[in-house]
Write a protein that holds these residues in place. Sequence first.
Motif, mmCIF file in Angstrom:
data_model
loop_
_atom_site.group_PDB
_atom_site.id
_atom_site.type_symbol
_atom_site.label_atom_id
_atom_site.label_comp_id
_atom_site.label_asym_id
_atom_site.label_seq_id
_atom_site.Cartn_x
_atom_site.Cartn_y
_atom_site.Cartn_z
ATOM 1 N N ASN A 64 29.766 24.242 40.032
ATOM 2 C CA ASN A 64 29.350 25.430 40.787
ATOM 3 C C ASN A 64 30.585 26.222 41.217
ATOM 4 O O ASN A 64 31.693 25.697 41.244
ATOM 5 C CB ASN A 64 28.558 25.007 42.026
ATOM 6 N N ARG A 66 33.163 28.016 43.716
ATOM 7 C CA ARG A 66 33.693 27.698 45.050
ATOM 8 C C ARG A 66 34.057 28.947 45.846
ATOM 9 O O ARG A 66 33.922 28.971 47.061
ATOM 10 C CB ARG A 66 34.982 26.896 44.910
ATOM 11 N N LEU A 76 31.119 39.943 37.499
ATOM 12 C CA LEU A 76 31.512 39.099 36.367
ATOM 13 C C LEU A 76 30.392 39.035 35.338
ATOM 14 O O LEU A 76 30.619 39.208 34.140
ATOM 15 C CB LEU A 76 31.861 37.689 36.860
ATOM 16 N N ILE A 94 44.615 25.952 29.155
ATOM 17 C CA ILE A 94 45.694 25.923 30.153
ATOM 18 C C ILE A 94 45.301 24.944 31.267
ATOM 19 O O ILE A 94 44.568 25.313 32.189
ATOM 20 C CB ILE A 94 45.987 27.343 30.712
ATOM 21 N N ILE A 96 45.877 22.882 34.610
ATOM 22 C CA ILE A 96 46.610 23.235 35.835
ATOM 23 C C ILE A 96 46.376 22.177 36.914
ATOM 24 O O ILE A 96 45.247 21.720 37.101
ATOM 25 C CB ILE A 96 46.134 24.624 36.339
ATOM 26 N N TRP A 102 47.920 22.815 48.788
ATOM 27 C CA TRP A 102 46.711 23.600 48.482
ATOM 28 C C TRP A 102 45.457 22.853 48.917
ATOM 29 O O TRP A 102 44.586 23.387 49.593
ATOM 30 C CB TRP A 102 46.652 23.899 46.976
ATOM 31 N N HIS A 120 42.819 37.201 42.172
ATOM 32 C CA HIS A 120 42.586 36.466 40.921
ATOM 33 C C HIS A 120 41.391 37.059 40.157
ATOM 34 O O HIS A 120 41.503 37.389 38.966
ATOM 35 C CB HIS A 120 42.346 34.990 41.267
ATOM 36 N N ILE A 121 40.270 37.230 40.862
ATOM 37 C CA ILE A 121 39.079 37.764 40.194
ATOM 38 C C ILE A 121 39.294 39.241 39.853
ATOM 39 O O ILE A 121 38.944 39.696 38.764
ATOM 40 C CB ILE A 121 37.823 37.571 41.076
ATOM 41 N N GLY A 124 41.413 39.341 36.792
ATOM 42 C CA GLY A 124 40.673 38.822 35.638
ATOM 43 C C GLY A 124 39.616 39.784 35.119
ATOM 44 O O GLY A 124 39.449 39.942 33.909
ATOM 45 N N LEU A 125 38.931 40.458 36.059
ATOM 46 C CA LEU A 125 37.848 41.378 35.663
ATOM 47 C C LEU A 125 38.337 42.474 34.725
ATOM 48 O O LEU A 125 37.596 42.923 33.855
ATOM 49 C CB LEU A 125 37.248 42.030 36.917
ATOM 50 N N LEU A 128 37.925 41.564 30.996
ATOM 51 C CA LEU A 128 36.610 41.293 30.429
ATOM 52 C C LEU A 128 36.083 42.580 29.815
ATOM 53 O O LEU A 128 36.370 43.661 30.338
ATOM 54 C CB LEU A 128 35.638 40.815 31.523
ATOM 55 N N PHE A 147 42.340 21.278 36.912
ATOM 56 C CA PHE A 147 41.500 22.234 36.190
ATOM 57 C C PHE A 147 41.922 22.281 34.731
ATOM 58 O O PHE A 147 43.113 22.195 34.427
ATOM 59 C CB PHE A 147 41.652 23.656 36.768
ATOM 60 N N PHE A 151 40.045 29.780 27.290
ATOM 61 C CA PHE A 151 39.875 31.218 27.028
ATOM 62 C C PHE A 151 39.790 31.460 25.529
ATOM 63 O O PHE A 151 40.495 30.799 24.764
ATOM 64 C CB PHE A 151 41.071 32.005 27.590
ATOM 65 N N LEU A 168 48.912 36.835 36.839
ATOM 66 C CA LEU A 168 48.404 35.721 37.662
ATOM 67 C C LEU A 168 49.538 34.799 38.094
ATOM 68 O O LEU A 168 49.574 34.330 39.232
ATOM 69 C CB LEU A 168 47.336 34.937 36.882
ATOM 70 N N TRP A 174 49.738 31.051 42.673
ATOM 71 C CA TRP A 174 50.512 30.221 41.736
ATOM 72 C C TRP A 174 51.647 29.449 42.410
ATOM 73 O O TRP A 174 52.179 28.519 41.826
ATOM 74 C CB TRP A 174 51.009 31.063 40.546
HETATM 75 C C1 HEM Z 1 39.107 30.147 39.084
HETATM 76 C C2 HEM Z 1 37.892 34.369 37.090
HETATM 77 C C3 HEM Z 1 41.693 34.111 34.128
HETATM 78 C C4 HEM Z 1 42.933 29.899 36.128
HETATM 79 C C5 HEM Z 1 38.469 31.330 38.806
HETATM 80 C C6 HEM Z 1 37.295 31.806 39.496
HETATM 81 C C7 HEM Z 1 36.948 32.966 38.924
HETATM 82 C C8 HEM Z 1 37.905 33.254 37.887
HETATM 83 C C9 HEM Z 1 35.747 33.840 39.273
HETATM 84 C C10 HEM Z 1 36.659 31.158 40.719
HETATM 85 C C11 HEM Z 1 35.573 30.191 40.394
HETATM 86 C C12 HEM Z 1 34.985 29.692 41.716
HETATM 87 O O1 HEM Z 1 34.418 30.519 42.480
HETATM 88 O O2 HEM Z 1 35.111 28.485 41.987
HETATM 89 C C13 HEM Z 1 38.791 34.644 36.090
HETATM 90 C C14 HEM Z 1 38.672 35.747 35.167
HETATM 91 C C15 HEM Z 1 39.720 35.669 34.322
HETATM 92 C C16 HEM Z 1 40.521 34.510 34.728
HETATM 93 C C17 HEM Z 1 37.577 36.792 35.157
HETATM 94 C C18 HEM Z 1 39.985 36.591 33.160
HETATM 95 C C19 HEM Z 1 39.777 36.171 31.912
HETATM 96 C C20 HEM Z 1 42.395 32.969 34.449
HETATM 97 C C21 HEM Z 1 43.603 32.529 33.776
HETATM 98 C C22 HEM Z 1 43.949 31.333 34.344
HETATM 99 C C23 HEM Z 1 42.957 31.034 35.358
HETATM 100 C C24 HEM Z 1 44.293 33.267 32.628
HETATM 101 C C25 HEM Z 1 45.113 30.438 34.028
HETATM 102 C C26 HEM Z 1 46.293 30.850 33.570
HETATM 103 C C27 HEM Z 1 41.982 29.587 37.057
HETATM 104 C C28 HEM Z 1 41.989 28.370 37.844
HETATM 105 C C29 HEM Z 1 40.883 28.442 38.687
HETATM 106 C C30 HEM Z 1 40.223 29.704 38.414
HETATM 107 C C31 HEM Z 1 42.995 27.229 37.770
HETATM 108 C C32 HEM Z 1 40.451 27.406 39.734
HETATM 109 C C33 HEM Z 1 41.089 27.785 41.049
HETATM 110 C C34 HEM Z 1 40.733 26.832 42.160
HETATM 111 O O3 HEM Z 1 39.551 26.434 42.257
HETATM 112 O O4 HEM Z 1 41.632 26.497 42.928
HETATM 113 N N1 HEM Z 1 38.823 32.247 37.843
HETATM 114 N N2 HEM Z 1 39.918 33.927 35.809
HETATM 115 N N3 HEM Z 1 42.049 32.060 35.404
HETATM 116 N N4 HEM Z 1 40.903 30.352 37.409
HETATM 117 FE FE1 HEM Z 1 40.478 32.167 36.675
#
Ligand code: HEM
Length: 187
Positions: A64, A66, A76, A94, A96, A102, A120-121, A124-125, A128, A147, A151, A168, A174
Motif C-alpha cells: 500500500n 505510505r 498519478l 534500482i 535502495i 530515516w 519526489h512525486i 516524478g510526475l 509520466l 526498496f 522502471f 532525485l 537522498w
Molecule cells: C516512492 C513516485 C521515480 C525511488 C515513491 C512514491 C511515489 C513515487 C508516489 C510513494 C509511494 C508511497 O506513497 O508509499 C515516483 C514517480 C517516479 C519516481 C512518479 C517517476 C517515474 C523514482 C526513481 C527512484 C525512486 C527514479 C530511484 C532512483 C523511490 C523510492 C521510494 C519511492 C526508494 C520509497 C520511498 C520510501 O518509502 O521511503 N515514488 N517515483 N522513484 N520512490 Fe519514486
Amino acid sequence: MPAPLRVLFSAGHSGAWRIDRISPVIGDALPGAARLAVHTAPDMPAAMSEGAAPAWILAGTTSNLRYTTGAEADALKARQEGLGRAAATRAALIPIRKTQAWWDLAQDERRAIFEERSRHIGIGLDYLPAVARRLHHARELGEPFDFLTWFEYAPEHAGAFEDMVDKLRRTEEWRYVEREVDIRLSA
Ligand code: HEM
C-alpha cells in the motif's frame, strides 16, 4: 490497492532482460551477471537450485502507499501507464537502502522530507507516462535493500530518465540513502 504482489529479481545466465551495466551509486555494488529474470507470484521458480545458480536474487513485494495523498494518487493514475509496453525496451532496477536515521523519523517527518521538501512525486510526475514504474518493499523481508525500484521506458526517453534520476539524487530525501545500485537493462 491491489493485493501485494511478490516479485523475485534473479541475475544470472537467463532471463528476459540483458544487463547492460551495474553501477554502485552509494555503497557496495552487486556482482555482475549477463541476464535478469523477473518472476512474479505465482510464477516463481520451483527451486532456486535448478540449473545454474544465480549471481544474486533480490526479493520484494508491492504494498500500500505510505506517503501519497489522494490528490497525488489521482494525478498519478491520470498519467501513468503500466509495465510491459512493447516500446519500453529499456529498464532500470534500482535497489535502495535508507539509513537508520530515516527509519527513526515519524511518519509526518518522513512525508515532509519526501514530498514537501524533496518533491519526489512532483519531479516524478513530469516524467509520466514516458516512464512506467513499480515500487517493491523489501525491508520487511529482511533483505539487504529496503526498496527495489523498477522502471521501463523506450530508448528515446533514456535521456529524460537520466535527468529525473539526477534530480532525485540531489534532494534532501537522498541524504538518507546509504546504499543504492543502478542496474540498467535492455529487452
Ligand atoms: C516512492 C513516485 C521515480 C525511488 C515513491 C512514491 C511515489 C513515487 C508516489 C510513494 C509511494 C508511497 O506513497 O508509499 C515516483 C514517480 C517516479 C519516481 C512518479 C517517476 C517515474 C523514482 C526513481 C527512484 C525512486 C527514479 C530511484 C532512483 C523511490 C523510492 C521510494 C519511492 C526508494 C520509497 C520511498 C520510501 O518509502 O521511503 N515514488 N517515483 N522513484 N520512490 Fe519514486
